[in-house]
Motif scaffolding. Structure first.
Motif, PDB file in Angstrom:
ATOM      1  N   LYS A   1       0.830  -1.202   0.000  1.00 48.61           N
ATOM      2  CA  LYS A   1       0.000   0.000   0.000  1.00 48.61           C
ATOM      3  C   LYS A   1       0.875   1.267   0.000  1.00 48.61           C
ATOM      4  CE  LYS A   1      -3.922   1.946   2.475  1.00 48.61           C
ATOM      5  NZ  LYS A   1      -4.795   1.810   3.638  1.00 48.61           N
TER       6      LYS A   1
ATOM      7  N   GLU B   1       3.977   1.488  -1.114  1.00 45.22           N
ATOM      8  CA  GLU B   1       4.644   1.541  -2.420  1.00 45.22           C
ATOM      9  C   GLU B   1       3.687   2.072  -3.491  1.00 45.22           C
ATOM     10  OE1 GLU B   1       7.700   1.369  -5.048  1.00 45.22           O
ATOM     11  OE2 GLU B   1       7.843   0.962  -2.909  1.00 45.22           O
ATOM     12  N   MET B   2       2.435   1.665  -3.431  1.00 44.62           N
ATOM     13  CA  MET B   2       1.432   2.165  -4.385  1.00 44.62           C
ATOM     14  C   MET B   2       1.219   3.670  -4.201  1.00 44.62           C
ATOM     15  SD  MET B   2       0.338  -0.211  -6.384  1.00 44.62           S
ATOM     16  CE  MET B   2      -1.280   0.212  -6.925  1.00 44.62           C
ATOM     17  N   ALA B   3       1.185   4.135  -2.956  1.00 41.82           N
ATOM     18  CA  ALA B   3       1.039   5.574  -2.698  1.00 41.82           C
ATOM     19  C   ALA B   3       2.244   6.327  -3.237  1.00 41.82           C
ATOM     20  CB  ALA B   3       0.867   5.827  -1.199  1.00 41.82           C
ATOM     21  N   SER B   4       3.430   5.775  -3.069  1.00 37.13           N
ATOM     22  CA  SER B   4       4.651   6.404  -3.586  1.00 37.13           C
ATOM     23  C   SER B   4       4.616   6.472  -5.112  1.00 37.13           C
ATOM     24  CB  SER B   4       5.868   5.610  -3.106  1.00 37.13           C
ATOM     25  OG  SER B   4       7.035   6.082  -3.714  1.00 37.13           O
ATOM     26  N   VAL B   5       4.156   5.402  -5.750  1.00 33.22           N
ATOM     27  CA  VAL B   5       4.054   5.376  -7.214  1.00 33.22           C
ATOM     28  C   VAL B   5       3.046   6.426  -7.683  1.00 33.22           C
ATOM     29  CG1 VAL B   5       3.239   3.976  -9.157  1.00 33.22           C
ATOM     30  CG2 VAL B   5       4.817   3.000  -7.494  1.00 33.22           C
ATOM     31  N   ARG B   6       1.930   6.564  -6.980  1.00 31.26           N
ATOM     32  CA  ARG B   6       0.929   7.582  -7.346  1.00 31.26           C
ATOM     33  C   ARG B   6       1.500   8.990  -7.204  1.00 31.26           C
ATOM     34  NH1 ARG B   6      -2.856   4.508  -3.976  1.00 31.26           N
ATOM     35  NH2 ARG B   6      -3.751   2.936  -5.319  1.00 31.26           N
ATOM     36  N   GLU B   7       2.264   9.228  -6.120  1.00 34.64           N
ATOM     37  CA  GLU B   7       2.878  10.546  -5.924  1.00 34.64           C
ATOM     38  C   GLU B   7       3.866  10.871  -7.052  1.00 34.64           C
ATOM     39  OE1 GLU B   7       4.687  10.691  -2.085  1.00 34.64           O
ATOM     40  OE2 GLU B   7       2.780  10.551  -1.029  1.00 34.64           O
ATOM     41  N   ARG B   8       4.712   9.886  -7.400  1.00 32.60           N
ATOM     42  CA  ARG B   8       5.647  10.106  -8.511  1.00 32.60           C
ATOM     43  C   ARG B   8       4.913  10.348  -9.822  1.00 32.60           C
ATOM     44  NH1 ARG B   8       9.186   5.118  -8.414  1.00 32.60           N
ATOM     45  NH2 ARG B   8       8.052   4.493  -6.596  1.00 32.60           N
ATOM     46  N   GLN B   9       3.829   9.612 -10.030  1.00 34.84           N
ATOM     47  CA  GLN B   9       3.041   9.792 -11.241  1.00 34.84           C
ATOM     48  C   GLN B   9       2.410  11.186 -11.267  1.00 34.84           C
ATOM     49  OE1 GLN B   9      -0.211   7.046 -11.633  1.00 34.84           O
ATOM     50  NE2 GLN B   9      -0.352   7.354 -13.854  1.00 34.84           N
ATOM     51  N   ALA B  10       1.906  11.657 -10.135  1.00 32.34           N
ATOM     52  CA  ALA B  10       1.315  12.997 -10.066  1.00 32.34           C
ATOM     53  C   ALA B  10       2.382  14.071 -10.312  1.00 32.34           C
ATOM     54  CB  ALA B  10       0.648  13.205  -8.712  1.00 32.34           C
TER      55      ALA B  10
END
Length: 184
Positions: free
Chosen positions: A32, A34-43
Motif C-alpha cells: 500500500k 509503495e502504491m502511494a509512492s508510485v501515485r505521488e511520482r506519477q502525479a
C-alpha cells in the motif's frame, strides 16, 4: 489417562493470527505504501508534463517577444558607434567629423583623440578638432549635423574665433565631440 496437552490447540491459532499480522504489516501495508509512492511520482510527473505542455504552447508568443526585443536592441545599438576597439571607434568618429566639416566647405587644421571616459558598460570616445569654416552658417550646419547624427554625438565644447577682424568671414573653430561605444 494421559492428559492431552492443550498447547497445540492454543498455539496454532495464535501462530496463525501472528502470521496474519506479520503478513498484513510487511505485505499489505508495504504494498500500500509503495502504491502511494508510485501515485505521488506519477502525479509529480504529470505536473511536470503539464508545465512542459504549457511552455510549448507559449513558444509562439515567446518567439514574438524575443523578436521585438532583438529589434529594440538593434535600434539601441544604432545609437552608439559599433567598433571592436576604442581606436577604431575614435577613427570612425573622426571620419564623421571630417565629412561634416569638409561637406560644408571647411578644412581641418588638426585633430586629436583624447582619453576615453569609462561609463560602466560603455566607453565615451572623445575627439578634438581644430577647423576653419567659411562662415557662421556653415558652423550652424556642422553643429546641427553633429547633434542630429545617428549614432548620437555630443558636442562637449565649441570655441569659435574670427580669423581676421578686418574681414570677419573665416572662423577658426575648436570642437570637442564625444560618442558612446561598446568597444573594448
Amino acid at each position: 489417562m494421559k492428559r492431552k496437552s492443550r498447547l497445540p490447540s492454543i498455539a496454532l491459532p495464535v501462530i496463525a493470527v501472528l502470521a496474519g499480522l506479520v503478513a498484513y504489516q510487511y505485505g499489505y501495508l508495504a504494498v500500500k505504501a509503495e502504491m502511494a509512492s508510485v501515485r505521488e511520482r506519477q502525479a509529480a510527473r504529470m505536473g511536470t508534463l503539464e508545465r512542459y505542455v504549457n511552455l510549448i504552447a507559449e513558444k509562439p508568443s515567446l518567439e514574438k517577444r524575443l523578436e521585438t526585443l532583438k529589434e529594440k536592441r538593434n535600434a539601441e545599438a544604432a545609437k552608439v558607434i559599433s567598433a571592436e576597439t576604442l581606436s577604431i571607434a575614435a577613427a570612425s568618429l573622426q571620419n564623421i567629423l571630417k565629412g561634416s566639416i569638409t561637406g560644408r566647405g571647411g578644412s581641418i587644421a588638426s585633430e586629436r583623440v583624447e582619453k576615453p571616459d569609462d561609463m560602466g558598460k560603455f566607453k565615451a570616445v572623445n575627439v578634438s578638432v581644430d577647423a576653419m569654416l567659411p562662415d557662421t552658417r556653415a558652423l550652424s550646419d556642422v553643429l546641427y549635423t553633429l547633434e542630429t547624427n545617428t549614432p548620437y554625438l555630443v558636442v562637449r565644447e565649441v570655441d569659435t574665433r574670427v580669423r581676421n577682424f578686418k574681414d570677419p568671414r573665416d572662423l577658426m573653430v575648436k570642437l570637442r565631440v564625444s560618442a558612446l561605444t561598446s568597444g573594448k
